[in-house]
Design a protein around this motif. Structure first.
Motif, PDB file in Angstrom:
ATOM      1  N   SER A   1       0.827  -1.215   0.000  1.00 22.24           N
ATOM      2  CA  SER A   1       0.000   0.000   0.000  1.00 22.24           C
ATOM      3  C   SER A   1       0.864   1.270   0.000  1.00 22.24           C
ATOM      4  O   SER A   1       0.410   2.324  -0.417  1.00 22.24           O
TER       5      SER A   1
ATOM      6  N   ARG B   1      -4.871  -6.238  -6.184  1.00 17.55           N
ATOM      7  CA  ARG B   1      -5.800  -6.441  -5.066  1.00 17.55           C
ATOM      8  C   ARG B   1      -6.873  -7.442  -5.499  1.00 17.55           C
ATOM      9  O   ARG B   1      -7.210  -8.365  -4.762  1.00 17.55           O
TER      10      ARG B   1
ATOM     11  N   ASP C   1      -7.492 -11.566  -0.077  1.00 21.98           N
ATOM     12  CA  ASP C   1      -7.094 -11.269   1.311  1.00 21.98           C
ATOM     13  C   ASP C   1      -5.591 -11.434   1.547  1.00 21.98           C
ATOM     14  O   ASP C   1      -5.073 -11.031   2.581  1.00 21.98           O
TER      15      ASP C   1
ATOM     16  N   TYR D   1      -3.486  -9.845  -0.255  1.00 19.90           N
ATOM     17  CA  TYR D   1      -2.934  -8.590  -0.759  1.00 19.90           C
ATOM     18  C   TYR D   1      -2.190  -7.808   0.323  1.00 19.90           C
ATOM     19  O   TYR D   1      -1.112  -7.272   0.079  1.00 19.90           O
ATOM     20  N   GLU D   2      -2.744  -7.788   1.533  1.00 27.80           N
ATOM     21  CA  GLU D   2      -2.157  -6.981   2.617  1.00 27.80           C
ATOM     22  C   GLU D   2      -0.747  -7.455   3.000  1.00 27.80           C
ATOM     23  O   GLU D   2       0.034  -6.689   3.534  1.00 27.80           O
ATOM     24  N   HIS D   3      -0.441  -8.729   2.736  1.00 24.26           N
ATOM     25  CA  HIS D   3       0.871  -9.264   3.140  1.00 24.26           C
ATOM     26  C   HIS D   3       1.967  -8.991   2.113  1.00 24.26           C
ATOM     27  O   HIS D   3       3.142  -9.238   2.372  1.00 24.26           O
TER      28      HIS D   3
END
Ligand SMILES: [Zn+2]
Length: 539
Positions: free
Chosen positions: A410, A423, A428, A430-432
């Protein structure tokens, strides 16, 4: 006195005489002496100007604005500027290099003794290689043209400008490399024909191996020096260290234990095939006789007979040396590269006569090895013989993120359209995902540090041989996928999910990472939308 120190040998003698007299010498300066250290830095960055303790200014260009700036800096530091003397770039570089030397004294003495008998050009070549080794680069490009010789470095796959020389220096360095430093001392450098050679060089107490290649160009020529290994790095590392998964290493070590057959390794140029081959050699027990036919010998493996070939000569080719090695009571034969039908035939013959053969080939996937061999003229019947193929390997290299300065996806600088696309794809996970950061001292401001192998390994079994006989590579791949096999693209995506690889770098290997599968084909409407969004973001 001297107005222009044009002669390079004079320059060399001068550089030794002047070494202790450089005012802007970082090595001799007291760390507390900030103003002078700043000046030394400034000279180092310009690379065109040096100040002596007497105040004399040596420069390649006496009318440049830098000379005036230099005088002002000296006056500001309470030093009276002396005469301005024109010097060659070689001399300036040598003096600046001498002051920037970070070797300890003993090493310096050893190096000086070893190098006292070599010419200034040979020293300049070593300096260039040392700069390259320090910056951890893979290739040195010397591009000699009528106006300038450009020196560009390739690091983790990308080229950047390192220096610009006078064309004459470029020509001198190229010929000294080919004529004085290569393994075949008979080589005579001719810029009008493509040439190649291998070059072992002792630089700052380390053994460095390079491969040289030259090519004529409009108005000049190019020489590319690939750094094959430095010091201990010239010794092979393990397959795990290269980036093979434990399962892949297990399959390869099983293949190495086979009594006969062929293990083939493929990948594009510069994908580290030779390194992997040397690592495979380490899995072989000492009680076996191994011949490796190489062009040139890149990594030195003790316990193995390494034979250098000369591909310019027919009687010293891979194929002829391969046939000769078969008469030398071998257990294993390594054919450096299969470029033609002749070598491919030697591979097949060695395999069916009860030897284990290793070789490399250029393809775009592991199953692609079959298609390539068929193109070369080896029949599917022969390739599907149970005595021939044991294992097929394909590998590529992907840049690894710097451990110190990587950032969450991000916070990356990727355009929003890319982030949206990823994304959607990663959901889910994606954040890692991590991305290239701003760069730090550990990664020389690149955001990446080293590269990892991404590979696919196929064990050739009975169903596999049926696909080979039918030459049905697409069918084979989907069969393998049902059996839990992963291709190099899957492996690359895994590394992105684990936060080791920037998705942007991964796309350089696997193509666009998006939920749109390749079966749907290229969507021009979607591209138009993406482009509009991209333009809006960048204005
Ligand atoms: Zn970093």
């Amino acid at each position: 006195m001297f107005k222009r120190m044009n002669d390079i040998n004079t320059g060399d003698r001068l550089s030794n005489a002047l070494k202790g007299q450089v005012l802007t010498s970082q090595a001799d300066l007291d760390p507390k002496d900030k103003p002078l250290l700043e000046m030394a830095d400034w000279c180092q960055q310009r690379n065109t100007i040096v100040v002596l303790k007497s105040g004399t200014i040596l420069t390649v260009d006496p009318i440049s604005r830098d000379v005036q700036n230099c005088k002002t800096m000296l006056i500001n530091r309470g030093i009276r500027p002396g005469r301005v003397v024109t010097a060659t770039q070689q001399l300036i570089t040598l003096l600046l290099a001498n002051v920037a030397g970070e070797e300890d004294e003993e090493e310096q003495r050893a190096t000086t003794e070893a190098e006292s008998s070599i010419s200034a050009q040979q020293q300049r070549l070593r300096l260039l290689v040392q700069e390259a080794v320090t910056a951890d680069i893979s290739d040195i490009h010397i591009e000699v043209r009528p106006e300038v010789a450009r020196i560009r470095f390739r690091k983790y796959g990308e080229l950047y400008l390192h220096a610009e020389w006078f064309p004459r220096l470029g020509r001198e360095i190229a010929s000294v490399a080919f004529n004085k430093e290569t393994d075949h001392a008979t080589a005579h450098f001719n810029p009008l024909v493509p040439q190649d050679a291998s070059m072992p060089l002792r630089v700052a107490g380390q053994e460095v191996r390079l491969r040289l290649a030259s090519m004529p160009a409009h108005g000049g020529f190019d020489v590319v020096m690939r750094i094959l290994g430095v010091g201990d790095a010239a010794k092979p590392v393990t397959l795990e260290q290269l980036g093979y998964t434990p399962e892949q290493v297990y399959i390869i070590s099983r293949a190495v234990q086979m009594p006969h057959g062929a293990v083939l390794l493929s990948g594009p140029t510069g994908s580290g095939k030779t390194t992997t081959l040397a690592s495979c050699m380490q899995l072989i027990r000492d009680t076996r006789k191994v011949y490796t036919i190489e062009d040139p010998v890149e990594k030195v493996v003790p316990t193995v007979t390494q034979v250098p070939v000369n591909t310019d000569k027919d009687d010293r080719s891979f194929a002829s040396f391969g046939r000769a090695a078969l008469r030398m009571d071998p257990d294993y034969i390594v054919l450096g590269e299969m470029r033609d039908e002749d070598t491919a035939n030697v591979m097949v013959r060695a395999a069916i006569t009860g030897h284990l053969v290793f070789s490399t080939i250029h393809t775009n996937s592991a199953p692609g090895i079959i298609t390539r061999l068929v193109d070369m003229g080896i029949s599917q019947t022969l390739l599907s013989d149970s005595n021939v193929l044991v294992c097929l390997i394909f590998q590529r290299l992907v840049p690894k993120l710097c451990k110190k300065c990587n950032v969450p996806i991000s916070q990356s600088t990727h355009a929003k359209v890319y982030l949206d696309r990823w994304r959607d794809y990663f959901g889910d996970k994606y954040e890692h995902i991590r991305a290239r950061g701003p760069g730090c001292s550990e990664c020389q401001k690149t955001g990446v540090s080293g590269r990892s192998v991404v590979a696919e390994v196929i064990w050739v079994d009975e169903p596999g041989r049926r696909f080979i006989r039918a030459c049905d590579m697409i069918g084979w791949e989907s069969y393998l996928k049902q059996k839990g096999w992963k291709n190099y693209k899957d492996r690359t995506i895994e590394l992105v999910k684990e936060g080791f690889v920037d998705p942007g770098d991964a796309e350089g290997i696997v193509g666009e990472i998006s939920v749109y599968s390749s079966e749907e084909g290229f969507d021009y409407n979607r591209i138009r939308e993406e482009m509009t969004q991209y333009m809006n973001n960048n204005h």
